[in-house]
Design a protein around this motif. Structure first.
Motif, mmCIF file in Angstrom:
data_model
loop_
_atom_site.group_PDB
_atom_site.id
_atom_site.type_symbol
_atom_site.label_atom_id
_atom_site.label_comp_id
_atom_site.label_asym_id
_atom_site.label_seq_id
_atom_site.Cartn_x
_atom_site.Cartn_y
_atom_site.Cartn_z
ATOM 1 N N ARG A 7 0.830 -1.205 0.000
ATOM 2 C CA ARG A 7 0.000 0.000 0.000
ATOM 3 C C ARG A 7 0.863 1.253 0.000
ATOM 4 O O ARG A 7 0.568 2.219 -0.710
ATOM 5 C CB ARG A 7 -0.949 -0.007 1.200
ATOM 6 N N THR A 8 1.935 1.236 0.761
ATOM 7 C CA THR A 8 2.837 2.388 0.798
ATOM 8 C C THR A 8 3.532 2.570 -0.543
ATOM 9 O O THR A 8 3.645 3.696 -1.044
ATOM 10 C CB THR A 8 3.862 2.221 1.937
ATOM 11 N N ALA A 9 3.978 1.483 -1.151
ATOM 12 C CA ALA A 9 4.614 1.567 -2.467
ATOM 13 C C ALA A 9 3.640 2.139 -3.489
ATOM 14 O O ALA A 9 4.000 3.001 -4.296
ATOM 15 C CB ALA A 9 5.114 0.194 -2.909
ATOM 16 N N ALA A 10 2.386 1.681 -3.451
ATOM 17 C CA ALA A 10 1.372 2.189 -4.378
ATOM 18 C C ALA A 10 1.138 3.679 -4.159
ATOM 19 O O ALA A 10 1.040 4.452 -5.116
ATOM 20 C CB ALA A 10 0.066 1.416 -4.208
ATOM 21 N N ALA A 11 1.050 4.090 -2.910
ATOM 22 C CA ALA A 11 0.806 5.496 -2.596
ATOM 23 C C ALA A 11 1.951 6.383 -3.079
ATOM 24 O O ALA A 11 1.723 7.443 -3.675
ATOM 25 C CB ALA A 11 0.609 5.672 -1.089
ATOM 26 N N LEU A 12 3.180 5.951 -2.831
ATOM 27 C CA LEU A 12 4.342 6.729 -3.280
ATOM 28 C C LEU A 12 4.370 6.814 -4.804
ATOM 29 O O LEU A 12 4.602 7.884 -5.373
ATOM 30 C CB LEU A 12 5.640 6.108 -2.755
ATOM 31 N N ALA A 13 4.129 5.687 -5.453
ATOM 32 C CA ALA A 13 4.153 5.659 -6.917
ATOM 33 C C ALA A 13 3.018 6.495 -7.507
ATOM 34 O O ALA A 13 3.199 7.146 -8.538
ATOM 35 C CB ALA A 13 4.058 4.213 -7.414
ATOM 36 N N ALA A 14 1.866 6.506 -6.850
ATOM 37 C CA ALA A 14 0.713 7.246 -7.362
ATOM 38 C C ALA A 14 0.919 8.756 -7.299
ATOM 39 O O ALA A 14 0.187 9.507 -7.934
ATOM 40 C CB ALA A 14 -0.547 6.855 -6.601
ATOM 41 N N GLY A 15 1.914 9.193 -6.573
ATOM 42 C CA GLY A 15 2.223 10.613 -6.498
ATOM 43 C C GLY A 15 3.180 11.086 -7.581
ATOM 44 O O GLY A 15 3.511 12.272 -7.651
ATOM 45 N N ARG A 16 3.592 10.181 -8.438
ATOM 46 C CA ARG A 16 4.545 10.524 -9.501
ATOM 47 C C ARG A 16 3.827 10.981 -10.768
ATOM 48 O O ARG A 16 2.613 10.852 -10.892
ATOM 49 C CB ARG A 16 5.402 9.302 -9.842
ATOM 50 N N ASP A 17 4.619 11.450 -11.733
ATOM 51 C CA ASP A 17 4.076 11.842 -13.030
ATOM 52 C C ASP A 17 3.820 10.637 -13.928
ATOM 53 O O ASP A 17 2.868 10.626 -14.709
ATOM 54 C CB ASP A 17 5.032 12.794 -13.753
ATOM 55 N N TYR A 18 4.693 9.628 -13.833
ATOM 56 C CA TYR A 18 4.621 8.452 -14.708
ATOM 57 C C TYR A 18 4.949 7.197 -13.913
ATOM 58 O O TYR A 18 5.621 7.250 -12.883
ATOM 59 C CB TYR A 18 5.616 8.573 -15.873
ATOM 60 N N LEU A 19 4.504 6.062 -14.412
ATOM 61 C CA LEU A 19 4.834 4.776 -13.793
ATOM 62 C C LEU A 19 6.311 4.466 -13.984
ATOM 63 O O LEU A 19 6.857 4.681 -15.064
ATOM 64 C CB LEU A 19 4.024 3.650 -14.433
ATOM 65 N N ASP A 20 6.901 3.945 -12.959
ATOM 66 C CA ASP A 20 8.285 3.493 -13.028
ATOM 67 C C ASP A 20 8.510 2.557 -11.858
ATOM 68 O O ASP A 20 7.684 2.469 -10.947
ATOM 69 C CB ASP A 20 9.248 4.684 -12.967
ATOM 70 N N SER A 21 9.638 1.861 -11.867
ATOM 71 C CA SER A 21 9.968 1.026 -10.726
ATOM 72 C C SER A 21 10.196 1.933 -9.514
ATOM 73 O O SER A 21 10.380 3.143 -9.646
ATOM 74 C CB SER A 21 11.208 0.195 -11.024
ATOM 75 N N LEU A 22 10.162 1.323 -8.341
ATOM 76 C CA LEU A 22 10.336 2.076 -7.105
ATOM 77 C C LEU A 22 11.366 1.361 -6.257
ATOM 78 O O LEU A 22 11.242 0.159 -5.998
ATOM 79 C CB LEU A 22 8.996 2.163 -6.362
ATOM 80 N N ASP A 23 12.389 2.081 -5.837
ATOM 81 C CA ASP A 23 13.410 1.522 -4.962
ATOM 82 C C ASP A 23 13.090 1.909 -3.523
ATOM 83 O O ASP A 23 12.845 3.082 -3.225
ATOM 84 C CB ASP A 23 14.794 2.036 -5.341
ATOM 85 N N VAL A 24 13.099 0.909 -2.648
ATOM 86 C CA VAL A 24 12.740 1.116 -1.252
ATOM 87 C C VAL A 24 13.857 0.571 -0.376
ATOM 88 O O VAL A 24 14.342 -0.541 -0.592
ATOM 89 C CB VAL A 24 11.419 0.385 -0.913
ATOM 90 N N ALA A 25 14.234 1.365 0.629
ATOM 91 C CA ALA A 25 15.212 0.920 1.619
ATOM 92 C C ALA A 25 14.503 0.856 2.969
ATOM 93 O O ALA A 25 13.898 1.838 3.407
ATOM 94 C CB ALA A 25 16.387 1.893 1.693
ATOM 95 N N LEU A 26 14.536 -0.303 3.599
ATOM 96 C CA LEU A 26 13.932 -0.477 4.915
ATOM 97 C C LEU A 26 14.998 -0.200 5.961
ATOM 98 O O LEU A 26 16.013 -0.894 6.025
ATOM 99 C CB LEU A 26 13.360 -1.886 5.058
ATOM 100 N N LEU A 27 14.759 0.833 6.759
ATOM 101 C CA LEU A 27 15.762 1.285 7.717
ATOM 102 C C LEU A 27 15.477 0.745 9.110
ATOM 103 O O LEU A 27 14.328 0.694 9.539
ATOM 104 C CB LEU A 27 15.802 2.811 7.750
ATOM 105 N N ASP A 28 16.539 0.399 9.804
ATOM 106 C CA ASP A 28 16.453 -0.088 11.174
ATOM 107 C C ASP A 28 16.348 1.119 12.105
ATOM 108 O O ASP A 28 17.262 1.935 12.191
ATOM 109 C CB ASP A 28 17.690 -0.924 11.492
ATOM 110 N N GLU A 29 15.220 1.218 12.803
ATOM 111 C CA GLU A 29 15.006 2.355 13.698
ATOM 112 C C GLU A 29 16.072 2.457 14.773
ATOM 113 O O GLU A 29 16.512 3.547 15.134
ATOM 114 C CB GLU A 29 13.623 2.245 14.351
ATOM 115 N N LYS A 30 16.515 1.325 15.265
ATOM 116 C CA LYS A 30 17.547 1.324 16.308
ATOM 117 C C LYS A 30 18.872 1.875 15.773
ATOM 118 O O LYS A 30 19.586 2.580 16.479
ATOM 119 C CB LYS A 30 17.737 -0.083 16.881
ATOM 120 N N ALA A 31 19.188 1.573 14.523
ATOM 121 C CA ALA A 31 20.415 2.110 13.920
ATOM 122 C C ALA A 31 20.325 3.626 13.799
ATOM 123 O O ALA A 31 21.308 4.335 14.023
ATOM 124 C CB ALA A 31 20.652 1.483 12.545
ATOM 125 N N LEU A 32 19.151 4.122 13.453
ATOM 126 C CA LEU A 32 18.962 5.575 13.358
ATOM 127 C C LEU A 32 19.110 6.219 14.728
ATOM 128 O O LEU A 32 19.774 7.256 14.875
ATOM 129 C CB LEU A 32 17.594 5.901 12.767
#
Length: 115
Positions: A7-32
Motif C-alpha cells: 500500500r505504501t509503495a502504491a501510494a508513493l508511486a501514485a504521487g509521480r508523473d509516470y509509472l516506473d519502478s520504485l526503490d525502497v530501503a527499509l531502515l532499522d530504527e535502532k540504527a537511526l
C-alpha cells in the motif's frame, strides 16, 4: 507487513508523473537512534492515500554528519526494487479499492495505469 509495504509503495508511486519502478530501503530504527537521528512525530504525508499519509515521518534536526551517517545506513539496509509492472498492479488495485484518491493522481500516470 507485506500489505502495508504494498500500500505504501502504491501510494508513493501514485504521487509521480509516470509509472516506473520504485526503490525502497527499509531502515532499522535502532540504527537511526544510535546515530542520534531523530524521527518526527506524525506529520501528514502528501500521497494520494490518506491512510499512508497518516504514518508519514520525517527526519529532524539533521546535520551534515547525520546525513552522511544516514547514507551509510541506507547503503547497508535491506533494499527492494519494486518493478514497474508490479507498481502498475498496486496502483490499479489501490484505485479500485478506494485507497488512492484518483482526483489526486496525475492524468499522465492514470493513463498508464488504465492501459
Amino acid at each position: 507487513d507485506e500489505a502495508d509495504f504494498d500500500r505504501t509503495a502504491a501510494a508513493l508511486a501514485a504521487g509521480r508523473d509516470y509509472l516506473d519502478s520504485l526503490d525502497v530501503a527499509l531502515l532499522d530504527e535502532k540504527a537511526l537512534e544510535a546515530l542520534g537521528i531523530a524521527v518526527s512525530a506524525k506529520t501528514l504525508g502528501v500521497t494520494p492515500d490518506d491512510k499512508v499519509n497518516q504514518v508519514h515521518r520525517e527526519f529532524v534536526e539533521m546535520t551534515v554528519d547525520k546525513v552522511t551517517a544516514l547514507v551509510d545506513v541506507v547503503a547497508k539496509s535491506s533494499q527492494t526494487r519494486v518493478p514497474r509492472a508490479r507498481i502498475k498492479q498496486l496502483v490499479r488495485y489501490g484505485i479500485e479499492a478506494g485507497d488512492i484518491d484518483v482526483g489526486r493522481v496525475k492524468d499522465s500516470l492514470l493513463a498508464e495505469v488504465r492501459t
